[in-house]
Enzyme design. Structure first.
Site, PDB file in Angstrom:
ATOM      1  N   CYS A  30      -0.220   3.915   2.546  1.00  0.00           N
ATOM      2  CA  CYS A  30       0.189   3.527   3.908  1.00  0.00           C
ATOM      3  C   CYS A  30       1.584   4.050   4.215  1.00  0.00           C
ATOM      4  O   CYS A  30       1.841   4.556   5.310  1.00  0.00           O
ATOM      5  CB  CYS A  30       0.162   2.004   4.068  1.00  0.00           C
ATOM      6  SG  CYS A  30      -1.474   1.279   3.852  1.00  0.00           S
ATOM      7  N   CYS A  40       0.830  -1.213   0.000  1.00  0.00           N
ATOM      8  CA  CYS A  40       0.000   0.000   0.000  1.00  0.00           C
ATOM      9  C   CYS A  40       0.867   1.267   0.000  1.00  0.00           C
ATOM     10  O   CYS A  40       1.516   1.579   1.005  1.00  0.00           O
ATOM     11  CB  CYS A  40      -0.922  -0.034   1.226  1.00  0.00           C
ATOM     12  SG  CYS A  40      -1.854   1.478   1.491  1.00  0.00           S
TER      13      CYS A  40
END
Length: 128
Positions: free
Chosen positions: A33, A30
């Protein structure tokens, strides 16, 4: 450094924590993230011992991902006394996340540790 929590340690570290816990559901693939990680570290440094920050790898902890009905990553849950108090997901920008974290910080750190007693107005809203 963010404490990494798994399905095995989640109850002890999060649900039974004496202080509120901000849980960051993330995954290694991700990109967003990784982008928000510095903001979370800054939040952790500012909150000190008032709010605990933990990370959960959503891919490796499928039961937790399902239990908390993750729709996107990253998803942040503020859990206090075993209950989800706030859910942050689908950030539009870093500034959106920064503002949301600031609100959390202000509501938990600057306020005295008292319980809110519902007023008559609050009770009327709940009875709808």
């Amino acid at each position: 450094m963010v404490l990494s929590v798994s399905e095995r340690t989640f109850t002890q570290e999060v649900l039974e924590s004496p202080i509120p816990v901000l849980v960051n559901f993330e995954a290694p693939w991700c990109g967003l993230c990784r982008i928000i990680h510095p903001l979370l570290l800054q939040f952790q440094a500012q909150c000190g011992d008032e709010i605990k920050l933990v990370g959960v790898n959503a891919d490796q902890n499928f039961k937790l991902s399902t239990t908390y009905r993750l729709k996107s990553l990253p998803t942040l849950l503020l859990i206090e006394k075993g209950l989800v108090r706030q859910r942050l997901e689908c950030f539009r920008s870093r500034d959106d996340l920064r503002l949301a974290l600031e609100e959390i910080k202000l509501s938990y750190i600057s306020s005295p540790k008292t319980y809110n007693i519902p007023t008559t107005a609050d009770l009327e809203c709940q009875s709808a």
